[in-house]
Design an enzyme around this catalytic site. Structure first.
Site, PDB file in Angstrom:
ATOM      1  N   CYS A   9      41.144  38.860  32.642  1.00  0.00           N
ATOM      2  CA  CYS A   9      41.643  40.231  32.602  1.00  0.00           C
ATOM      3  C   CYS A   9      43.068  40.193  32.072  1.00  0.00           C
ATOM      4  O   CYS A   9      43.840  39.318  32.428  1.00  0.00           O
ATOM      5  CB  CYS A   9      41.623  40.844  34.006  1.00  0.00           C
ATOM      6  SG  CYS A   9      42.086  42.597  34.027  1.00  0.00           S
ATOM      7  N   CYS A  66      36.369  40.374  46.762  1.00  0.00           N
ATOM      8  CA  CYS A  66      37.209  41.110  45.806  1.00  0.00           C
ATOM      9  C   CYS A  66      38.446  40.309  45.446  1.00  0.00           C
ATOM     10  O   CYS A  66      39.172  39.848  46.308  1.00  0.00           O
ATOM     11  CB  CYS A  66      37.716  42.416  46.415  1.00  0.00           C
ATOM     12  SG  CYS A  66      36.465  43.505  46.994  1.00  0.00           S
ATOM     13  N   CYS A  98      27.758  43.169  41.764  1.00  0.00           N
ATOM     14  CA  CYS A  98      29.118  43.339  41.271  1.00  0.00           C
ATOM     15  C   CYS A  98      29.198  42.660  39.905  1.00  0.00           C
ATOM     16  O   CYS A  98      29.062  41.446  39.793  1.00  0.00           O
ATOM     17  CB  CYS A  98      30.084  42.720  42.274  1.00  0.00           C
ATOM     18  SG  CYS A  98      31.804  42.873  41.809  1.00  0.00           S
ATOM     19  N   SER A 123      34.973  50.837  38.471  1.00  0.00           N
ATOM     20  CA  SER A 123      36.316  50.760  39.059  1.00  0.00           C
ATOM     21  C   SER A 123      37.342  50.492  37.971  1.00  0.00           C
ATOM     22  O   SER A 123      37.183  49.575  37.166  1.00  0.00           O
ATOM     23  CB  SER A 123      36.349  49.642  40.101  1.00  0.00           C
ATOM     24  OG  SER A 123      37.666  49.467  40.591  1.00  0.00           O
ATOM     25  N   GLU A 149      38.803  44.587  33.290  1.00  0.00           N
ATOM     26  CA  GLU A 149      39.060  46.026  33.386  1.00  0.00           C
ATOM     27  C   GLU A 149      38.036  46.733  32.490  1.00  0.00           C
ATOM     28  O   GLU A 149      38.127  46.689  31.262  1.00  0.00           O
ATOM     29  CB  GLU A 149      40.499  46.305  32.926  1.00  0.00           C
ATOM     30  CG  GLU A 149      40.811  47.763  32.670  1.00  0.00           C
ATOM     31  CD  GLU A 149      40.429  48.697  33.817  1.00  0.00           C
ATOM     32  OE1 GLU A 149      40.867  48.473  34.950  1.00  0.00           O
ATOM     33  OE2 GLU A 149      39.665  49.647  33.566  1.00  0.00           O
ATOM     34  N   CYS A 195      47.477  42.220  37.819  1.00  0.00           N
ATOM     35  CA  CYS A 195      47.782  42.751  39.143  1.00  0.00           C
ATOM     36  C   CYS A 195      48.174  41.573  40.024  1.00  0.00           C
ATOM     37  O   CYS A 195      47.495  40.537  40.022  1.00  0.00           O
ATOM     38  CB  CYS A 195      46.570  43.493  39.714  1.00  0.00           C
ATOM     39  SG  CYS A 195      46.073  44.892  38.696  1.00  0.00           S
ATOM     40  N   ASN A 250      42.199  39.553  50.162  1.00  0.00           N
ATOM     41  CA  ASN A 250      41.531  38.252  50.160  1.00  0.00           C
ATOM     42  C   ASN A 250      42.450  37.215  49.534  1.00  0.00           C
ATOM     43  O   ASN A 250      42.900  37.384  48.406  1.00  0.00           O
ATOM     44  CB  ASN A 250      40.219  38.329  49.382  1.00  0.00           C
ATOM     45  CG  ASN A 250      39.196  39.174  50.114  1.00  0.00           C
ATOM     46  OD1 ASN A 250      38.929  38.966  51.283  1.00  0.00           O
ATOM     47  ND2 ASN A 250      38.643  40.169  49.427  1.00  0.00           N
ATOM     48  N   SER A 282      41.669  51.913  41.523  1.00  0.00           N
ATOM     49  CA  SER A 282      42.451  50.933  42.283  1.00  0.00           C
ATOM     50  C   SER A 282      43.873  51.459  42.430  1.00  0.00           C
ATOM     51  O   SER A 282      44.736  51.160  41.617  1.00  0.00           O
ATOM     52  CB  SER A 282      42.447  49.591  41.547  1.00  0.00           C
ATOM     53  OG  SER A 282      41.140  49.077  41.523  1.00  0.00           O
ATOM     54  N   LEU A 283      44.096  52.243  43.469  1.00  0.00           N
ATOM     55  CA  LEU A 283      45.409  52.869  43.643  1.00  0.00           C
ATOM     56  C   LEU A 283      46.413  51.880  44.246  1.00  0.00           C
ATOM     57  O   LEU A 283      47.448  51.594  43.668  1.00  0.00           O
ATOM     58  CB  LEU A 283      45.261  54.123  44.516  1.00  0.00           C
ATOM     59  CG  LEU A 283      46.485  55.025  44.569  1.00  0.00           C
ATOM     60  CD1 LEU A 283      46.833  55.577  43.195  1.00  0.00           C
ATOM     61  CD2 LEU A 283      46.286  56.162  45.566  1.00  0.00           C
ATOM     62  N   CYS A 290      45.668  39.713  42.427  1.00  0.00           N
ATOM     63  CA  CYS A 290      44.292  39.454  41.960  1.00  0.00           C
ATOM     64  C   CYS A 290      44.199  38.119  41.229  1.00  0.00           C
ATOM     65  O   CYS A 290      44.962  37.859  40.303  1.00  0.00           O
ATOM     66  CB  CYS A 290      43.837  40.590  41.046  1.00  0.00           C
ATOM     67  SG  CYS A 290      42.234  40.305  40.286  1.00  0.00           S
ATOM     68  N   GLU A 325      31.576  35.586  36.056  1.00  0.00           N
ATOM     69  CA  GLU A 325      30.865  35.554  37.335  1.00  0.00           C
ATOM     70  C   GLU A 325      30.242  36.893  37.681  1.00  0.00           C
ATOM     71  O   GLU A 325      30.725  37.942  37.256  1.00  0.00           O
ATOM     72  CB  GLU A 325      31.851  35.164  38.449  1.00  0.00           C
ATOM     73  CG  GLU A 325      32.345  33.744  38.291  1.00  0.00           C
ATOM     74  CD  GLU A 325      33.318  33.308  39.385  1.00  0.00           C
ATOM     75  OE1 GLU A 325      33.305  32.121  39.726  1.00  0.00           O
ATOM     76  OE2 GLU A 325      34.082  34.126  39.900  1.00  0.00           O
TER      77      GLU A 325
HETATM   78  N1  SAH Z   1      39.652  45.730  37.101  1.00  0.00           N
HETATM   79  C1  SAH Z   1      39.047  46.741  37.895  1.00  0.00           C
HETATM   80  C2  SAH Z   1      37.783  46.296  38.595  1.00  0.00           C
HETATM   81  C3  SAH Z   1      37.733  44.893  39.177  1.00  0.00           C
HETATM   82  S1  SAH Z   1      38.616  44.521  40.625  1.00  0.00           S
HETATM   83  C4  SAH Z   1      40.042  47.252  38.916  1.00  0.00           C
HETATM   84  O1  SAH Z   1      41.081  46.653  39.094  1.00  0.00           O
HETATM   85  O2  SAH Z   1      39.758  48.291  39.492  1.00  0.00           O
HETATM   86  C5  SAH Z   1      37.733  45.207  42.015  1.00  0.00           C
HETATM   87  C6  SAH Z   1      38.684  45.593  43.175  1.00  0.00           C
HETATM   88  O3  SAH Z   1      39.170  44.436  43.896  1.00  0.00           O
HETATM   89  C7  SAH Z   1      39.929  46.326  42.680  1.00  0.00           C
HETATM   90  O4  SAH Z   1      40.198  47.446  43.488  1.00  0.00           O
HETATM   91  C8  SAH Z   1      40.982  45.274  42.844  1.00  0.00           C
HETATM   92  O5  SAH Z   1      42.248  45.829  42.897  1.00  0.00           O
HETATM   93  C9  SAH Z   1      40.560  44.590  44.118  1.00  0.00           C
HETATM   94  N2  SAH Z   1      41.208  43.296  44.344  1.00  0.00           N
HETATM   95  C10 SAH Z   1      41.733  42.469  43.413  1.00  0.00           C
HETATM   96  N3  SAH Z   1      42.246  41.356  44.016  1.00  0.00           N
HETATM   97  C11 SAH Z   1      42.040  41.491  45.338  1.00  0.00           C
HETATM   98  C12 SAH Z   1      42.305  40.653  46.471  1.00  0.00           C
HETATM   99  N4  SAH Z   1      42.879  39.466  46.346  1.00  0.00           N
HETATM  100  N5  SAH Z   1      41.941  41.083  47.698  1.00  0.00           N
HETATM  101  C13 SAH Z   1      41.303  42.285  47.823  1.00  0.00           C
HETATM  102  N6  SAH Z   1      41.001  43.099  46.790  1.00  0.00           N
HETATM  103  C14 SAH Z   1      41.370  42.721  45.558  1.00  0.00           C
HETATM  104 FE1  SF4 Z   2      42.346  43.024  36.265  1.00  0.00          FE
HETATM  105 FE2  SF4 Z   2      41.345  44.572  38.222  1.00  0.00          FE
HETATM  106 FE3  SF4 Z   2      42.300  42.102  38.758  1.00  0.00          FE
HETATM  107 FE4  SF4 Z   2      43.990  44.078  38.101  1.00  0.00          FE
HETATM  108  S1  SF4 Z   2      42.672  43.972  39.935  1.00  0.00           S
HETATM  109  S2  SF4 Z   2      44.018  41.954  37.320  1.00  0.00           S
HETATM  110  S3  SF4 Z   2      42.773  45.199  36.594  1.00  0.00           S
HETATM  111  S4  SF4 Z   2      40.518  42.590  37.503  1.00  0.00           S
END
Ligand code: SAH
Ligand code: SF4
Length: 398
Positions: free
Chosen positions: A140, A371, A133, A227, A196, A144, A328, A249-250, A147, A120
């Site tokens: 992935c 996100c 984006c 990111s 990632e 996380c 989200n 993504s801290l 996510c 997407e």
């Molecule tokens: N994999 C990379 C880039 C894609 S994610 C990364 O993790 O940085 C883009 C951003 O959306 C990241 O900061 C991720 O942690 C955040 N994200 C993932 N799931 C989310 C959610 N359910 N609600 C809000 N942000 C989220």
């Molecule tokens: Fe992958 Fe980024 Fe989602 Fe973590 S937040 S599962 S690294 S896409």
């Protein structure tokens, strides 16, 4: 007991299949190839070196500056050579399976690769900019916990062509050919879609080199942000070889919580991550590192967490801004978003320490484009459903 799961990736490679570079029809897709690779492909197909060099330059301009997808449109290439090119090469685009528009103007495209993989991309229009984006992988490997993309079973790296192809498609959809230096709708790119990016380093680097090329899409590195969830060993190379803005993504400031919600932390801890940020070339007060922080109720959102975040940023003397992301929701998620009051209190503590900490407005939630909501529809269907659909299709074809 907290059983450590193995964390796959570039440094500890997993079997992440690479996509085929030659299409099923035997032709080579020129999108995603460097100028030199186009020249080599032309030579391999039989052109004299001198002619190959000239043609490569012309093709590049038509493909990336003018958006041409048909060789017959390339008027400075001899007509007689058009069929020769078309037999061997294509200027491809990912297939659009579905295009959706949110009530807030955000657009999401479900795309399909040549070999049938779905991914997407999302376009977010704002008053002063338009941000695309872009995805770097199908799915992935890093799960996380908050996510949706991390729950997809299928994972493969996108090719450089499939990554650049997203930008090309967006330009098509926005009617932005030829490439204009001014007044663009698509002004910014964030590598924040599925996947990632630092686990697909070579393809992301090659794709972004094409996106930044002055005689092509010509987006400035200052308008591109990559990111990462914290692939520490690749961050120095990202700075040196790609050189775009960095977002990290801290999401948590203690080992315990970050280990839980970003499992990669068990491999590369917070201190190592922040040191890599401090060493990131090109980061300064004009080009700050963005720390993304998803607000999870009663998980990572206390005043103490905010103060610890400030302490860490100061300790490593990071030119930083913090981006607070309201969580989200997606079906099956086990977290809740912090209350608006909590988000505000958290933001204020950081802001009062002199660090900018805006709250990201969720965009495109109604079409699951926000996100962490990206997960392709085909994956949402069960295997049985997919088999049934395939049978129906077969039957319809007779
Ligand atoms: N994999 C990379 C880039 C894609 S994610 C990364 O993790 O940085 C883009 C951003 O959306 C990241 O900061 C991720 O942690 C955040 N994200 C993932 N799931 C989310 C959610 N359910 N609600 C809000 N942000 C989220
Ligand atoms: Fe992958 Fe980024 Fe989602 Fe973590 S937040 S599962 S690294 S896409």
């Amino acid at each position: 007991m907290n059983v450590l799961m193995p964390i796959p990736g570039h440094v500890d490679p997993v079997p992440v299949p690479r996509a085929p570079s030659v299409r099923a029809d035997g032709r080579v897709d020129l999108v995603g190839l460097s100028r030199a690779a186009i020249r080599e492909a032309l030579e391999a197909a039989g052109l004299e070196p001198k002619q190959a060099k000239l043609r490569a330059k012309q093709l590049w301009h038509w493909i990336y500056n003018r958006g041409a997808i048909d060789f017959t449109a390339m008027t400075d290439i001899a007509k007689a050579q058009h069929p020769w090119l078309a037999e061997r090469f294509v200027v491809g685009r990912p297939e659009v399976v579905e295009a959706q528009v949110s009530t807030d103007g955000t657009r999401k495209w479900l795309l399909r690769s040549e070999d049938g993989q779905d991914f997407e991309m999302v376009f977010i229009p704002d008053a002063d900019r338009g941000t695309l984006c872009v995805s770097s992988q199908v799915g992935c490997t890093l799960n996380c916990r908050f996510c949706h993309t991390g729950t997809m079973r299928l994972v493969r790296n996108l090719t450089a062509g499939e990554i650049v192809g997203q930008v090309m498609l967006a330009r098509d959809a926005l009617g932005e050919w030829p490439s204009q230096p001014e007044g663009r709708l698509l002004t910014n790119i964030v590598m924040m879609g599925m996947g990632e990016p630092l686990y697909n380093f070579d393809n992301v680097r090659d794709a972004l080199a094409i996106v930044m090329d002055g005689d092509g899409l010509a987006l400035s590195k200052r308008r591109i942000t990559l990111s990462t969830s914290g692939v520490v060993p690749m961050m120095a190379r990202a700075g040196a070889e790609i050189g775009v803005n960095l977002a990290v993504s801290l999401h948590a400031v203690t080992k315990e919580i970050r280990d839980e919600i970003v499992p990669l932390n068990r491999k590369y801890g917070i201190e190592a991550l922040l040191q890599a940020c401090a060493d990131y070339p090109g980061a300064n007060n004009a080009r700050r590192i963005t720390f993304e922080y998803v607000m999870l109720k009663d998980k990572n959102d206390s005043d103490a967490d905010a103060r610890e975040l400030v302490r860490l940023i100061r300790k490593y003397r990071l030119p930083a801004k913090v981006n607070l992301i309201p969580f989200n929701l997606w079906p099956g998620a086990s977290y809740e978003c912090s209350t608006p009051e909590r988000v505000r209190a958290f933001s204020n503590i950081i802001f009062e320490a002199g660090i900018s900490a805006p709250v990201r407005t969720p965009r495109g939630r109604d079409i699951d484009a926000a996100c962490g909501q990206l997960k392709t529809a085909s994956e949402k269907k069960s295997r049985a459903e997919l088999d049934r659909l395939a049978e129906e299709k077969q039957a319809a074809l007779g």
